[in-house]
Design a protein around this motif. Structure first.
Motif, PDB file in Angstrom:
ATOM      1  N   PRO A  54      24.663 141.302  54.470  1.00  0.00           N
ATOM      2  CA  PRO A  54      23.597 141.978  55.214  1.00  0.00           C
ATOM      3  C   PRO A  54      22.973 140.993  56.199  1.00  0.00           C
ATOM      4  CG  PRO A  54      23.349 142.291  52.830  1.00  0.00           C
ATOM      5  CD  PRO A  54      24.387 141.237  53.013  1.00  0.00           C
ATOM      6  N   VAL A  55      22.338 141.492  57.252  1.00  0.00           N
ATOM      7  CA  VAL A  55      21.734 140.596  58.250  1.00  0.00           C
ATOM      8  C   VAL A  55      20.613 139.764  57.641  1.00  0.00           C
ATOM      9  CG1 VAL A  55      22.349 141.965  60.269  1.00  0.00           C
ATOM     10  CG2 VAL A  55      20.264 142.520  59.012  1.00  0.00           C
ATOM     11  N   ASP A  56      19.997 140.265  56.590  1.00  0.00           N
ATOM     12  CA  ASP A  56      18.944 139.506  55.906  1.00  0.00           C
ATOM     13  C   ASP A  56      19.492 138.868  54.630  1.00  0.00           C
ATOM     14  OD1 ASP A  56      19.355 141.823  54.504  1.00  0.00           O
ATOM     15  OD2 ASP A  56      17.239 142.332  54.245  1.00  0.00           O
ATOM     16  N   GLY A  57      20.793 138.564  54.634  1.00  0.00           N
ATOM     17  CA  GLY A  57      21.442 138.014  53.455  1.00  0.00           C
ATOM     18  C   GLY A  57      21.098 136.554  53.219  1.00  0.00           C
ATOM     19  N   PRO A  58      21.810 135.929  52.303  1.00  0.00           N
ATOM     20  CA  PRO A  58      21.447 134.573  51.867  1.00  0.00           C
ATOM     21  C   PRO A  58      21.866 133.447  52.803  1.00  0.00           C
ATOM     22  CG  PRO A  58      23.372 135.336  50.676  1.00  0.00           C
ATOM     23  CD  PRO A  58      22.903 136.498  51.507  1.00  0.00           C
ATOM     24  N   PHE A  59      22.675 133.744  53.816  1.00  0.00           N
ATOM     25  CA  PHE A  59      23.182 132.685  54.682  1.00  0.00           C
ATOM     26  C   PHE A  59      22.752 132.920  56.130  1.00  0.00           C
ATOM     27  CE2 PHE A  59      26.377 133.210  51.249  1.00  0.00           C
ATOM     28  CZ  PHE A  59      26.162 131.988  50.615  1.00  0.00           C
ATOM     29  N   PRO A  60      22.424 131.847  56.874  1.00  0.00           N
ATOM     30  CA  PRO A  60      21.977 132.002  58.267  1.00  0.00           C
ATOM     31  C   PRO A  60      23.132 132.364  59.197  1.00  0.00           C
ATOM     32  CG  PRO A  60      22.121 129.678  57.698  1.00  0.00           C
ATOM     33  CD  PRO A  60      22.372 130.446  56.419  1.00  0.00           C
ATOM     34  N   ALA A  61      22.812 133.101  60.235  1.00  0.00           N
ATOM     35  CA  ALA A  61      23.815 133.484  61.227  1.00  0.00           C
ATOM     36  C   ALA A  61      24.330 132.256  61.970  1.00  0.00           C
ATOM     37  CB  ALA A  61      23.221 134.500  62.204  1.00  0.00           C
TER      38      ALA A  61
END
Length: 297
Positions: free
Chosen positions: A173-180
């Motif tokens: 998800p875009v608000d997941g645990p890893f940065p874009a």
């Protein structure tokens, strides 16, 4: 024994019963049953065990399946060779494909083929694992098959053609645990819940390899339905490892796609029968893998 009877017989095998086969063939069930009874008299043996509405192949029926496919394939080859060798004014081509390469490169292959040969009907059949693809092509259920694999094919009964390579990526998800914008190290997947495919796929093999290396990933959902990955990821059920061919669709759906380190590649292979191919299959192979660029694994 005639070709109509063999067609009816294989329809029952492929559709899993008399009712579905009759509907697919646009014939009445009594007509279908009579044809099978006549075929059973010809071979002097029962072909199906009838269990309520279900049917199960007998030993004789199992033995007949590959021979029936070979006979119908020979007939299709003869028909195609008579009227459509050069122009491909008609006919049908069946292709087995795993889920990952159906987005790319299969979509581009199909588009190019249909632009050049619009009169040929294509049937794309689902195969869950690379072994399923090989078996469907080997036994004549399909003339061609498209699969992804990270290791050499186990069977010498088909001809493999290397189409290209596709790396694995992580969908979150875009608000997941890893940065874009940052690659995810495989050890950073420790403790995360993953959505995985069934055993026999390259994606599942990657996740199993993580666990074998002592990386404690959790399997949240195991599914044969690859199109369920995105809704499950977006719904917060877990993260998913997929091939990069899914990246564009995932991003357009609102998910975040991240590279994995170290990189892991999946080979995309188009397999064909060792027997002579119909003109439609040869034309598709020439478009998908031009002769000058053909190689095998």
């Amino acid at each position: 024994m005639d070709f109509r009877q063999l067609t009816y017989f294989l329809a029952i095998v492929d559709h899993g019963g008399f009712n579905r086969a009759a509907a697919a063939l646009y014939v009445s069930q009594p007509s279908l049953s009579q044809a099978i009874q006549a075929l059973e008299r010809d071979v002097d043996g029962r072909l199906f065990h009838r269990i309520g509405r279900r049917v199960v192949l007998t030993e004789a029926g199992t033995a007949l399946v590959p021979r029936a496919r070979e006979a119908l394939h020979a007939l299709e080859l003869a028909r195609a060779s008579v009227g459509s060798v050069r122009e491909l004014r008609g006919g049908r081509l069946e292709i087995a494909a795993m889920a990952s390469p159906t987005i790319e490169p299969l979509s581009t292959m199909v588009r190019r083929f249909t632009e050049r040969h619009p009169a040929v009907s294509l049937s794309l059949r689902v195969a869950l694992t690379r072994e399923d693809v090989v078996e469907m092509v080997r036994t004549g259920g399909c003339e061609l098959g498209l699969l992804t694999t990270s290791s050499p094919l186990p069977s010498g009964d088909v001809v493999p053609h290397h189409v290209g390579d596709d790396r694995l990526v992580l969908v979150t998800p875009v608000d997941g645990p890893f940065p874009a914008g940052q690659a995810v190290q495989r050890e950073h997947l420790e403790g995360h819940r993953l959505i995985v495919g069934q055993r026999g796929t390259g994606i599942r093999a990657y996740v199993d390899d993580l666990k074998a290396q002592g990386i404690d990933v959790r399997i949240a959902v195991e599914t044969e339905h690859r199109m369920a990955f995105l809704p499950l990821v977006l719904g917060g059920v877990g993260l998913a490892v997929v091939t990069a061919s899914w990246a564009d669709l995932s991003e357009r759906a609102g998910a975040l796609v991240l590279d994995l380190e170290p990189a892991s590649l999946q080979h995309t292979i188009l397999v064909s029968r060792k027997a002579r191919l119909t003109p439609a299959a040869r034309a598709f192979l020439d478009i998908a893998v031009p002769p000058a660029h053909r190689s095998s694994l």
